[in-house]
Design an enzyme around this catalytic site. Structure first.
Site, PDB file in Angstrom:
ATOM      1  N   PHE A  50       0.843  -1.191   0.000  1.00  0.00           N
ATOM      2  CA  PHE A  50       0.000   0.000   0.000  1.00  0.00           C
ATOM      3  C   PHE A  50       0.884   1.249   0.000  1.00  0.00           C
ATOM      4  O   PHE A  50       1.977   1.252   0.584  1.00  0.00           O
ATOM      5  CB  PHE A  50      -0.940  -0.016   1.203  1.00  0.00           C
ATOM      6  CG  PHE A  50      -1.981  -1.102   1.103  1.00  0.00           C
ATOM      7  CD1 PHE A  50      -3.231  -0.842   0.558  1.00  0.00           C
ATOM      8  CD2 PHE A  50      -1.692  -2.398   1.520  1.00  0.00           C
ATOM      9  CE1 PHE A  50      -4.175  -1.850   0.436  1.00  0.00           C
ATOM     10  CE2 PHE A  50      -2.642  -3.410   1.403  1.00  0.00           C
ATOM     11  CZ  PHE A  50      -3.881  -3.138   0.854  1.00  0.00           C
ATOM     12  N   GLU A  51       0.381   2.293  -0.643  1.00  0.00           N
ATOM     13  CA  GLU A  51       1.188   3.506  -0.817  1.00  0.00           C
ATOM     14  C   GLU A  51       1.641   4.094   0.513  1.00  0.00           C
ATOM     15  O   GLU A  51       2.665   4.765   0.589  1.00  0.00           O
ATOM     16  CB  GLU A  51       0.403   4.542  -1.621  1.00  0.00           C
ATOM     17  CG  GLU A  51       1.231   5.744  -2.045  1.00  0.00           C
ATOM     18  CD  GLU A  51       0.494   6.634  -3.024  1.00  0.00           C
ATOM     19  OE1 GLU A  51      -0.485   6.171  -3.631  1.00  0.00           O
ATOM     20  OE2 GLU A  51       0.912   7.798  -3.176  1.00  0.00           O
ATOM     21  N   SER A  52       0.891   3.824   1.563  1.00  0.00           N
ATOM     22  CA  SER A  52       1.257   4.329   2.888  1.00  0.00           C
ATOM     23  C   SER A  52       2.433   3.561   3.485  1.00  0.00           C
ATOM     24  O   SER A  52       2.913   3.902   4.567  1.00  0.00           O
ATOM     25  CB  SER A  52       0.051   4.212   3.830  1.00  0.00           C
ATOM     26  OG  SER A  52      -0.459   2.879   3.835  1.00  0.00           O
ATOM     27  N   GLY A  53       2.887   2.516   2.807  1.00  0.00           N
ATOM     28  CA  GLY A  53       4.028   1.749   3.299  1.00  0.00           C
ATOM     29  C   GLY A  53       3.646   0.552   4.138  1.00  0.00           C
ATOM     30  O   GLY A  53       4.508  -0.078   4.757  1.00  0.00           O
ATOM     31  N   THR A  81       5.637   5.855   3.138  1.00  0.00           N
ATOM     32  CA  THR A  81       5.456   6.048   1.698  1.00  0.00           C
ATOM     33  C   THR A  81       6.774   5.987   0.934  1.00  0.00           C
ATOM     34  O   THR A  81       6.836   5.444  -0.173  1.00  0.00           O
ATOM     35  CB  THR A  81       4.764   7.394   1.444  1.00  0.00           C
ATOM     36  OG1 THR A  81       3.482   7.380   2.080  1.00  0.00           O
ATOM     37  CG2 THR A  81       4.565   7.649  -0.045  1.00  0.00           C
TER      38      THR A  81
END
Length: 261
Positions: A50-53, A81
């Protein structure tokens, strides 16, 4: 036979784009539903980034965004991220999913502005990680509802590259990814001609017609040589969507159905 909503066809078609063992870059909305569906069915070994890491979580409930703390449950790693985007630069992301305000026949995307850049009619969120995904992932999929204002002959701003101006343009620009492979719409699954790199219709959802799909697109959109019909999902698949993955209909509109036994 169960009625199936456009959203359900979109989620199922998007899930099919994920192969078992892929490392998939996932955003909010239908891509999240599609990823969970793939992992619960044909791709149990997919690694979700996920882009949030947040890496490969096992959430109990459906998150409402990539920064939702519910998404952290069972994650193998939470690294931010910068780390997530660095995986794209390292070439380890097999597939990414993108939305868009505008898309042209070559799969180029605009998520920056509608109208003149300096005096916009609508200022959009911009690239975020979209350009990174489209440039560096091994392939990417666009999820977009058909609309002549969205499927346009010419973008008002090029945020994210598809095949740019056609055959050879991505390679000339030094982009390592293969580019767009599918566009998941609400009436059909679209792909790209392997020679011209222009968009074409590959699969129609049951009840949709080629003429209806073409009427919602502002550029010539031919049918693929082997135009097919999307199969109607079985009751098991619909139950997963409606009762396990998105029981509250957060991202997938419910259909009026009788699933039977």
């Amino acid at each position: 036979m169960a009625d199936v909503s456009h959203d359900e066809y979109m989620a199922i078609a998007a899930a099919r784009e994920i192969n078992d063992g892929d490392t998939a870059f996932i955003g909010t909305g239908l891509p999240m539903v599609a990823a969970y569906l793939a992992k619960a069915t044909h791709a149990p070994r997919v690694n979700l980034v996920f882009e949030s890491g947040i890496i490969d979580p096992q959430p109990v409930d459906l998150a409402t965004g990539v920064g939702d703390y519910r998404l952290a449950h069972g994650a193998t790693k939470i690294a931010g991220t910068f780390y997530a985007l660095s995986l794209l630069q390292q070439g380890v992301i097999d597939i990414g999913f993108l939305g868009t305000a505008e898309i042209d026949a070559y799969g180029n995307l605009n998520s920056t502005v509608i109208g003149p850049y300096s005096r916009p009619k609508v200022r959009l969120p911009g690239s975020g990680g979209a350009n990174d995904i489209a440039s560096m992932a091994k392939r990417f999929v666009v999820i977009a509802r058909l609309d002549r204002k969205r499927f346009v002959e010419k973008l008002q701003y090029l945020t994210t590259p598809g095949f740019l101006t056609g055959p050879g343009a991505r390679e000339a620009a030094g982009l390592p990814g293969a580019g767009p492979v599918r566009v998941i719409s609400d009436r059909a699954v679209l792909g790209f001609d392997p020679v011209s790199k222009r968009m074409q219709v590959e699969r129609l959802y049951p009840g949709a017609t080629l003429e209806e799909v073409q009427a919602h697109v502002a550029f010539p959109l031919p049918a693929a040589p082997s135009l097919e019909t999307e199969p109607v999902p079985d009751a098991r698949l619909l139950r997963l969507l409606r009762e396990v993955i998105d029981p509250d209909g957060v991202y997938v509109t419910r259909a009026k159905v009788d699933l039977g036994s």
